[in-house]
Design a protein around this motif. Structure first.
Motif, PDB file in Angstrom:
ATOM      1  N   THR A 125      91.400  24.883  89.954  1.00 56.78           N
ATOM      2  CA  THR A 125      91.343  26.164  90.659  1.00 56.78           C
ATOM      3  C   THR A 125      92.269  26.151  91.871  1.00 56.78           C
ATOM      4  O   THR A 125      92.998  27.118  92.119  1.00 56.78           O
ATOM      5  CB  THR A 125      89.897  26.459  91.097  1.00 56.78           C
ATOM      6  N   ALA A 128      95.839  26.532  90.725  1.00 60.64           N
ATOM      7  CA  ALA A 128      96.177  27.907  90.349  1.00 60.64           C
ATOM      8  C   ALA A 128      96.340  28.791  91.585  1.00 60.64           C
ATOM      9  O   ALA A 128      97.264  29.616  91.663  1.00 60.64           O
ATOM     10  CB  ALA A 128      95.094  28.470  89.431  1.00 60.64           C
ATOM     11  N   ASP A 132      99.782  30.738  92.924  1.00 66.69           N
ATOM     12  CA  ASP A 132      99.863  32.165  93.254  1.00 66.69           C
ATOM     13  C   ASP A 132     100.388  32.382  94.667  1.00 66.69           C
ATOM     14  O   ASP A 132     101.117  33.333  94.937  1.00 66.69           O
ATOM     15  CB  ASP A 132      98.486  32.814  93.113  1.00 66.69           C
ATOM     16  N   GLN A 187     101.491  32.267  85.296  1.00 64.00           N
ATOM     17  CA  GLN A 187     100.241  32.718  84.703  1.00 64.00           C
ATOM     18  C   GLN A 187     100.481  34.062  84.043  1.00 64.00           C
ATOM     19  O   GLN A 187     100.953  35.007  84.666  1.00 64.00           O
ATOM     20  CB  GLN A 187      99.139  32.842  85.749  1.00 64.00           C
ATOM     21  N   GLY A 189      99.082  36.907  80.698  1.00 60.75           N
ATOM     22  CA  GLY A 189      97.908  37.276  79.939  1.00 60.75           C
ATOM     23  C   GLY A 189      97.744  38.776  79.862  1.00 60.75           C
ATOM     24  O   GLY A 189      98.699  39.548  79.966  1.00 60.75           O
ATOM     25  N   SER A 191      94.905  42.074  81.063  1.00 62.82           N
ATOM     26  CA  SER A 191      93.776  42.455  81.906  1.00 62.82           C
ATOM     27  C   SER A 191      93.537  43.962  81.822  1.00 62.82           C
ATOM     28  O   SER A 191      94.476  44.742  81.603  1.00 62.82           O
ATOM     29  CB  SER A 191      94.021  42.057  83.368  1.00 62.82           C
ATOM     30  N   ASP A 209      99.727  28.926  82.259  1.00 62.87           N
ATOM     31  CA  ASP A 209      98.318  29.272  82.375  1.00 62.87           C
ATOM     32  C   ASP A 209      98.154  30.706  81.882  1.00 62.87           C
ATOM     33  O   ASP A 209      98.893  31.599  82.298  1.00 62.87           O
ATOM     34  CB  ASP A 209      97.853  29.174  83.829  1.00 62.87           C
ATOM     35  N   LEU A 211      95.599  34.031  81.383  1.00 63.35           N
ATOM     36  CA  LEU A 211      94.386  34.682  81.871  1.00 63.35           C
ATOM     37  C   LEU A 211      94.100  35.925  81.043  1.00 63.35           C
ATOM     38  O   LEU A 211      94.955  36.802  80.901  1.00 63.35           O
ATOM     39  CB  LEU A 211      94.544  35.076  83.342  1.00 63.35           C
ATOM     40  N   SER A 213      91.270  38.897  81.118  1.00 62.98           N
ATOM     41  CA  SER A 213      90.167  39.365  81.962  1.00 62.98           C
ATOM     42  C   SER A 213      89.928  40.855  81.770  1.00 62.98           C
ATOM     43  O   SER A 213      90.858  41.629  81.517  1.00 62.98           O
ATOM     44  CB  SER A 213      90.452  39.070  83.440  1.00 62.98           C
ATOM     45  N   THR A 228      96.481  26.034  80.263  1.00 62.05           N
ATOM     46  CA  THR A 228      95.047  26.312  80.366  1.00 62.05           C
ATOM     47  C   THR A 228      94.816  27.747  79.933  1.00 62.05           C
ATOM     48  O   THR A 228      95.735  28.571  79.930  1.00 62.05           O
ATOM     49  CB  THR A 228      94.521  26.134  81.814  1.00 62.05           C
ATOM     50  N   HIS A 230      92.003  30.929  80.655  1.00 62.57           N
ATOM     51  CA  HIS A 230      90.860  31.480  81.375  1.00 62.57           C
ATOM     52  C   HIS A 230      90.450  32.789  80.703  1.00 62.57           C
ATOM     53  O   HIS A 230      91.274  33.699  80.558  1.00 62.57           O
ATOM     54  CB  HIS A 230      91.215  31.738  82.845  1.00 62.57           C
ATOM     55  N   LYS A 232      87.678  35.783  81.193  1.00 59.32           N
ATOM     56  CA  LYS A 232      86.698  36.280  82.154  1.00 59.32           C
ATOM     57  C   LYS A 232      86.372  37.739  81.876  1.00 59.32           C
ATOM     58  O   LYS A 232      87.261  38.555  81.652  1.00 59.32           O
ATOM     59  CB  LYS A 232      87.229  36.155  83.589  1.00 59.32           C
TER      60      LYS A 232
END
Length: 351
Positions: A125, A128, A132, A187, A189, A191, A209, A211, A213, A228, A230, A232
């Motif tokens: 964490t 990451a 950022d 990162q 992803g 969202s 990474d 993400l 979400s 990784t 994530h 969420k």
């Protein structure tokens, strides 16, 4: 002495079996005593070795963790090039530390294992967050439509409603007409999306990474090997992912189906979710209910190459080994997770 001999001789014919059995019972009793002593010795030696291994692990783990924390700290105020290099080195060392933990799980006590896993998650964490901070995401605004923007829009997909999607994000309408967007950052992803089919290629996610979400009723396909993953605040989603080189973190997931290979899976606050899993360490759940597991069955043309990139061992899959941190009753299965029966497992996936 003569009396004892006479008694033995006098009973040789009638009780010859007794004369033989007495020394056999004594030998068996002596052998049992020796076996028990050997077991106690082996147990003592095994306990001593385990203690030595545990002590070695703790020292090595803390030393490597401190080195990674030092790398993270020196990124503050550094220029972008130095920060990028340092954070990449910290990421590689974190992955090595994860592998060291996975390989040491067999002799660690549950308390030691939980402490190490919590420390590693905190480290990931921090990494990451520092990324950022040191490598802020780029921003741009949607303004008047020019020839340049027309060319960009011609190369990106659109939703059914006609809204443009760039890197998986739909620009929200606002009075100032601006939206924050990630452009090939470390990162990536998706969202804040509903009822969409979302895809990323290996070129977009390899060693990054990822993400996911605030997704609802979405189908997500991630080809390649993320560093990784994530997940969420997702509900009613189907998420299929290529091999993740380190950890997958799931939090507040409901009524969903996940298919993913990884080194470690940590799942929190999740309900009514199926997980098709390839994991080389163990899966961990906490504050979960109705989670079920089956072996990873998704396949796509470059899956073999992505496994090579990830470094995961395809021959090692501990998908049935699940630790429930809310269930400590030894010898009694946790009611919070189950295995999906073979007849109910999904073997084909729409792409």
């Amino acid at each position: 002495m003569d009396i004892q001999v006479d008694i033995c001789e006098g009973n040789r014919d009638d009780n010859s079996s007794n004369v033989v059995k007495i020394p056999e019972r004594l030998l068996q009793r002596e052998q049992a005593r020796l076996d028990d002593a050997e077991r106690r010795k082996e147990a003592k030696e095994s306990h001593s070795v385990a203690n030595e291994n545990s002590e070695f692990f703790t020292k090595a783990f803390n030393r490597d963790r401190a080195a990674i924390e030092e790398l993270i700290s020196i990124c503050s105020g550094a220029d972008r090039a130095l920060a990028t290099q340092t954070l990449d080195e910290a990421t590689a060392k974190t992955q090595q530390l994860q592998k060291f933990l996975n390989d040491s799980m067999m002799f660690l006590a549950q308390y030691e294992l939980r402490q190490a896993q919590a420390s590693l998650q905190k480290l990931q964490t921090s990494l990451a967050e520092k990324r950022d901070e040191a490598l802020p995401k780029k921003k741009f605004a949607f303004r008047s439509r020019t020839k340049a923007t027309e060319q960009v829009c011609d190369t990106v997909p659109a939703t059914q409603s006609g809204e443009t999607v760039i890197d998986g994000h739909t620009p929200a309408e606002s009075s100032i007409g601006k939206v924050e967007e990630t452009v090939y950052s470390k990162q990536c992803g998706f969202s804040n999306m509903d009822d969409m089919v979302l895809t990323k290629t290996a070129g977009e996610i390899n060693k990054n990474d990822v993400l996911l979400s605030h997704l609802t009723n979405c189908k997500v396909r991630l080809f390649g090997s993320p560093s990784t993953l994530h997940i969420k605040n997702v509900s009613g989603c189907e998420i299929l992912c290529g091999p993740v080189s380190s950890s997958v973190f799931v939090d507040h997931c409901s009524n969903s189906t996940l298919a993913l290979p990884c080194q470690q899976l940590r799942t929190h606050n999740t309900t009514s979710t199926q997980v098709y899993l390839h994991v080389t360490s163990r899966a961990i759940i906490e504050d979960c209910q109705g989670v079920s597991f089956a072996p990873f069955t998704w396949s796509y043309p470059t899956l073999d190459e992505d496994f090579v990139v990830s470094g995961l061992d395809r021959a090692r899959n501990n998908w049935t080994q699940v630790d429930d941190f809310n269930w400590l009753a030894l010898g009694t299965p946790s009611p919070n997770w189950t295995l999906i029966s073979e007849e109910d497992r999904k073997t084909t996936w729409e792409i």
